[in-house]
Design an enzyme around this catalytic site. Structure first.
Site, short mmCIF file in Angstrom:
data_model
loop_
_atom_site.label_atom_id
_atom_site.label_comp_id
_atom_site.label_asym_id
_atom_site.label_seq_id
_atom_site.Cartn_x
_atom_site.Cartn_y
_atom_site.Cartn_z
N LYS A 115 1.81 11.95 4.77
CA LYS A 115 2.19 10.89 5.71
C LYS A 115 2.62 9.64 4.96
O LYS A 115 3.65 9.03 5.27
CB LYS A 115 1.00 10.57 6.62
CG LYS A 115 1.27 9.45 7.62
CD LYS A 115 0.00 8.72 8.04
CE LYS A 115 -0.52 7.84 6.92
NZ LYS A 115 -1.62 6.94 7.33
N LYS A 145 0.82 -1.21 0.00
CA LYS A 145 0.00 0.00 0.00
C LYS A 145 0.86 1.26 0.00
O LYS A 145 0.54 2.26 -0.67
CB LYS A 145 -0.92 0.00 1.22
CG LYS A 145 -1.83 1.24 1.32
CD LYS A 145 -2.77 1.34 0.13
CE LYS A 145 -3.50 2.67 0.05
NZ LYS A 145 -4.24 3.02 1.25
#
Length: 296
Positions: free
Chosen positions: A245, A176
């Site tokens: 992030k 991911k």
């Protein structure tokens, strides 16, 4: 895991009532599942309550009778903290599915701890945003034991359109992070190519039509640009802060592996530099407007 092996889950727990968690709760309720949710935010819980989900008073309450608990949380540190508080209340054989974009090393440690305590921890981060979660069209990349994944597949089938088992614990989160870095890079690159084409008299819509018919196409050119950039809507449900992030996680993962990835560094610098113009709360597709302003 008797209940799970039969392909039936009497009650599903869900921790995290933000945009993604709320959308997943609504989808699961709509497809006939019984859902119990908890979030530290009373406002988030009130929104989830409106989906028809049951609301838990605390983590101990949430764990009661739930053989599957889904996590949808902002960061790895929060996942670890929640698991520390939740673990004493888990029944043997409970499956924890972490759909957050977390860190592979955190996931590996949590999976080892789960195995020692008699429950299962799977990583299953998702792509598709809140709209995909709400419509059941997300893609989930999964890490962990194949048997446990198969046990919850009937639930996953209602929640996602595609499931890819990429390897052992932590693999889903590594994949991911790679996916989101590519998305971040493609947003920057397609934005630059848009300005390059427009300088030669090619309209953005025409550029996208050409690119999407060729080898340079991507999810960004086929979905993000038409849906949120050309339209000017910028309401994907995924923020600049979340993408910053995730790009940072890619850099952290590379550093931990001792890898020198210059393109990754360059992309990360662009996303960080944009912070002065685009706050963390802005939609992540607005990185297109940052590049346009920089060239004005």
């Amino acid at each position: 895991m008797e209940t799970l092996q039969q392909g039936r889950v009497a009650m599903i727990g869900l921790i995290g009532g933000g945009a993604m968690g709320g959308a997943m709760a609504a989808r699961l309720v709509e497809t006939g599942h019984s859902i119990r949710c908890y979030d530290a935010s009373a406002l988030a819980l009130e929104k989830v309550r409106q989906t028809g989900a049951e609301i838990a008073a605390n983590l101990a309450d949430l764990a009661q009778g739930c053989s599957l608990i889904i996590l949808s949380l902002p960061r790895a540190e929060i996942v670890a903290e929640v698991m520390t508080q939740l673990e004493p209340h888990l029944a043997k054989g409970t499956v924890i599915l972490d759909t957050s974009t977390s860190e592979p090393e955190t996931t590996k440690a949590l999976a080892e701890r789960a195995s020692a305590a008699g429950y299962v921890f799977l990583d299953g981060p998702v792509s598709g945003g809140p709209l995909g979660a709400r419509s059941g069209t997300m893609t989930m990349v999964m890490g962990g034991a194949a048997q446990a994944i198969e046990a919850i597949r009937p639930v996953l089938a209602d929640l996602t359109a595609k499931i890819v088992h990429v390897g052992p614990s932590g693999s889903g989160h590594a994949a991911k992070i790679a996916n989101n870095l590519l998305c971040a890079a493609n947003l920057v690159l397609v934005s630059e190519m848009a300005r390059l084409a427009e300088s030669s008299g090619v309209a953005l819509e025409n550029l996208l039509e050409g690119v999407n018919a060729g080898s340079g196409r991507s999810g960004v050119s086929e979905v993000n640009f038409p849906k949120w950039i050309v339209s000017g809507d910028y309401n994907s449900g995924f923020t600049m802060g979340l993408m910053r992030k995730d790009v940072g996680l890619a850099g952290k993962l590379a550093a931990a592996a001792g890898l020198d990835l210059p393109a990754t560094r360059a992309i990360a610098a662009i996303w960080e530099d944009s912070q002065s113009a685009l706050p963390d709360s802005a939609d992540f597709n607005e990185i297109y407007t940052y590049g346009a302003k920089a060239n004005d």
